[in-house]
Design a protein around this motif. Sequence first.
Motif, PDB file in Angstrom:
ATOM      1  N   VAL A 232       0.825  -1.210   0.000  1.00  0.00           N
ATOM      2  CA  VAL A 232       0.000   0.000   0.000  1.00  0.00           C
ATOM      3  C   VAL A 232       0.855   1.253   0.000  1.00  0.00           C
ATOM      4  O   VAL A 232       0.527   2.264  -0.630  1.00  0.00           O
ATOM      5  CB  VAL A 232      -0.947  -0.008   1.226  1.00  0.00           C
ATOM      6  CG1 VAL A 232      -1.553   1.369   1.455  1.00  0.00           C
ATOM      7  CG2 VAL A 232      -2.049  -1.036   1.027  1.00  0.00           C
ATOM      8  N   ASN A 233       1.978   1.202   0.716  1.00  0.00           N
ATOM      9  CA  ASN A 233       2.841   2.375   0.856  1.00  0.00           C
ATOM     10  C   ASN A 233       4.010   2.388  -0.118  1.00  0.00           C
ATOM     11  O   ASN A 233       4.954   3.178   0.033  1.00  0.00           O
ATOM     12  CB  ASN A 233       3.360   2.457   2.297  1.00  0.00           C
ATOM     13  CG  ASN A 233       2.250   2.712   3.288  1.00  0.00           C
ATOM     14  OD1 ASN A 233       1.721   3.805   3.369  1.00  0.00           O
ATOM     15  ND2 ASN A 233       1.863   1.688   4.041  1.00  0.00           N
ATOM     16  N   ALA A 234       3.957   1.504  -1.122  1.00  0.00           N
ATOM     17  CA  ALA A 234       5.001   1.476  -2.140  1.00  0.00           C
ATOM     18  C   ALA A 234       4.731   2.533  -3.214  1.00  0.00           C
ATOM     19  O   ALA A 234       3.609   3.015  -3.369  1.00  0.00           O
ATOM     20  CB  ALA A 234       5.068   0.087  -2.772  1.00  0.00           C
ATOM     21  N   THR A 235       5.768   2.891  -3.933  1.00  0.00           N
ATOM     22  CA  THR A 235       5.630   3.826  -5.055  1.00  0.00           C
ATOM     23  C   THR A 235       5.702   3.048  -6.370  1.00  0.00           C
ATOM     24  O   THR A 235       6.294   1.962  -6.434  1.00  0.00           O
ATOM     25  CB  THR A 235       6.734   4.894  -5.026  1.00  0.00           C
ATOM     26  OG1 THR A 235       8.020   4.247  -5.018  1.00  0.00           O
ATOM     27  CG2 THR A 235       6.621   5.767  -3.794  1.00  0.00           C
ATOM     28  N   HIS A 236       5.095   3.615  -7.409  1.00  0.00           N
ATOM     29  CA  HIS A 236       5.119   2.976  -8.724  1.00  0.00           C
ATOM     30  C   HIS A 236       6.439   3.316  -9.410  1.00  0.00           C
ATOM     31  O   HIS A 236       6.892   4.458  -9.373  1.00  0.00           O
ATOM     32  CB  HIS A 236       3.949   3.451  -9.568  1.00  0.00           C
ATOM     33  CG  HIS A 236       2.624   3.142  -8.959  1.00  0.00           C
ATOM     34  ND1 HIS A 236       1.434   3.341  -9.619  1.00  0.00           N
ATOM     35  CD2 HIS A 236       2.282   2.633  -7.747  1.00  0.00           C
ATOM     36  CE1 HIS A 236       0.432   2.975  -8.843  1.00  0.00           C
ATOM     37  NE2 HIS A 236       0.924   2.563  -7.706  1.00  0.00           N
ATOM     38  N   ASN A 248      10.883   1.413  -0.228  1.00  0.00           N
ATOM     39  CA  ASN A 248      12.148   1.639   0.471  1.00  0.00           C
ATOM     40  C   ASN A 248      11.940   1.432   1.972  1.00  0.00           C
ATOM     41  O   ASN A 248      11.079   2.076   2.575  1.00  0.00           O
ATOM     42  CB  ASN A 248      12.654   3.064   0.209  1.00  0.00           C
ATOM     43  CG  ASN A 248      13.101   3.258  -1.222  1.00  0.00           C
ATOM     44  OD1 ASN A 248      13.650   2.345  -1.830  1.00  0.00           O
ATOM     45  ND2 ASN A 248      12.850   4.423  -1.782  1.00  0.00           N
ATOM     46  N   ILE A 249      12.701   0.546   2.555  1.00  0.00           N
ATOM     47  CA  ILE A 249      12.598   0.261   3.987  1.00  0.00           C
ATOM     48  C   ILE A 249      13.577   1.176   4.715  1.00  0.00           C
ATOM     49  O   ILE A 249      14.791   1.033   4.581  1.00  0.00           O
ATOM     50  CB  ILE A 249      12.937  -1.211   4.302  1.00  0.00           C
ATOM     51  CG1 ILE A 249      12.173  -2.151   3.359  1.00  0.00           C
ATOM     52  CG2 ILE A 249      12.654  -1.520   5.754  1.00  0.00           C
ATOM     53  CD1 ILE A 249      10.674  -2.058   3.493  1.00  0.00           C
ATOM     54  N   LYS A 250      13.044   2.138   5.461  1.00  0.00           N
ATOM     55  CA  LYS A 250      13.919   3.099   6.140  1.00  0.00           C
ATOM     56  C   LYS A 250      13.244   3.621   7.394  1.00  0.00           C
ATOM     57  O   LYS A 250      12.042   3.466   7.598  1.00  0.00           O
ATOM     58  CB  LYS A 250      14.236   4.261   5.206  1.00  0.00           C
ATOM     59  CG  LYS A 250      13.013   5.001   4.678  1.00  0.00           C
ATOM     60  CD  LYS A 250      13.396   6.055   3.670  1.00  0.00           C
ATOM     61  CE  LYS A 250      12.145   6.778   3.140  1.00  0.00           C
ATOM     62  NZ  LYS A 250      12.464   7.791   2.129  1.00  0.00           N
ATOM     63  N   THR A 251      14.036   4.223   8.254  1.00  0.00           N
ATOM     64  CA  THR A 251      13.521   4.838   9.477  1.00  0.00           C
ATOM     65  C   THR A 251      13.367   6.335   9.243  1.00  0.00           C
ATOM     66  O   THR A 251      13.592   6.837   8.135  1.00  0.00           O
ATOM     67  CB  THR A 251      14.484   4.588  10.645  1.00  0.00           C
ATOM     68  OG1 THR A 251      15.788   5.093  10.286  1.00  0.00           O
ATOM     69  CG2 THR A 251      14.610   3.099  10.938  1.00  0.00           C
ATOM     70  N   LEU A 252      12.998   7.056  10.299  1.00  0.00           N
ATOM     71  CA  LEU A 252      12.832   8.501  10.187  1.00  0.00           C
ATOM     72  C   LEU A 252      14.161   9.170   9.839  1.00  0.00           C
ATOM     73  O   LEU A 252      15.221   8.768  10.333  1.00  0.00           O
ATOM     74  CB  LEU A 252      12.317   9.079  11.509  1.00  0.00           C
ATOM     75  CG  LEU A 252      10.802   9.106  11.722  1.00  0.00           C
ATOM     76  CD1 LEU A 252      10.215   7.705  11.689  1.00  0.00           C
ATOM     77  CD2 LEU A 252      10.472   9.780  13.053  1.00  0.00           C
TER      78      LEU A 252
END
Length: 467
Positions: A232-236, A248-252
Amino acid sequence: MKKHLHKFESTLWLLIKTVLYALLLATFIMVQKQENIGLRRLSRTMGITIFTFVIVGLLLLSVYGTYDVGRRKSKPIIYSLSLAVICTDAITYLQVMIMRANTNIHEFRLRGIELLFVTIAIQIIVIIVFTYAGNALFFLIHEPEKCCVITSSQESLDIIAYAMGRFEKQYKISSVLDYRSIDSEIESQIEHSDTVFMYDVPAERRILIMRLCYKHKVNVYFNPYLEDIMEVNATHYVLDDVYLFNKNIKTLTMEQRIMKRLLDIVLSLILGILSSPFWILGALAVKLYDGGPVLFKQERATIHGRRFYVYKLRTMKENVENYSAKKDDDRITKPGEFLRRTRIDELPQLLNVLKGDMTFVGPRPEMIKNVKSYTKELPEFRYRLRVKAGLTGYAQIAGKYNTTPRDKLIMDMMYIEQFSILRDIQLILQTAVVLLRSDSTEAFGKKKESHYRFVPAKEQRKEDVKS
């Protein structure tokens, strides 16, 4: 008659919404013009006032929720619209007072403030009438949807059927199936349904069911897993001519952490000062009731599993066993019932926010033993600890005190993956709605049961053979 209404339904609701919002604006103008000459005729004051009311109103409706009859119950819609219009009135009223002072700041006065309360009272009456009438009209046009529930166990069926039962005018369960049933049986039930609800259905099986729903043009609801939240939170992303989703798996980021910390400090100081009378009265009530300590400290987990002591006004008797509150819990004192219902007992956590143990918005800090048991049952539960524990959060606003750990986890993960400072501000504003909801503090112990029976696929086949 219903067929004709269905054809023009979107136009009908647009017209009703327009009339409602126009009435709210007209009420503000008609009442306030008694005190403000500039609102009695077409003028710059009139134009700027209308512009301010419309823009601020639209922004606040996007925060609190719109006139979405048929999707929500009447009371939540009334609470949302009322909070939005109260804030809009207050901001527009201040703007009018500033314009009235013109260039001389010493002339600024809050004139006719009693008329502001009259305005709000009339607007709330309008909102109540339109909301109840709107929901009545919606269900006059729409009959309850015939729903097929596909799930994995009686426990899961009870959870989803209990939730659907609270919206009995929208949904009517017509059939219940085990997701392990044969494909032809599932397709047959889907074909004869308006809507399909899937709850606790493995992703690989859910794909087939969703394709069948798409084939037969049937609406579908399903509870997400971690992979769904990522999707759901992915970009095309188009790589050459290959269409992909990129997550992209990342923190703040450093900038986000700094902004979030500044927001925490400013809000905890301001709200700490403004809420001090409630602290004092709450502390007095606790002390006078049994003479025991005012504050209660309990070890909780925050970012990266770091432990800290959370502060609360004590709502339970002294020296009692410590576990999550249940329905009709005899450990809770009489003052404690009121403090918990109004959330005043949570105010000392502003100190935790100021110290940096907690943040204003984030997953609620769980008791250490709960963290261990939930993580054992749901390994993904540890991902909540990628951010600081929060005073409020999406799971507290959308859920309840007794929402299942799995559903709370999903809501918390949605917040983490969709984080932004604007989202935090939106959730802080929405927290006011929680204080108005009587079911937000619904305790554990109220078992979610339904009268529907779940029949495992093997037993279904046995019954078919017998018949």
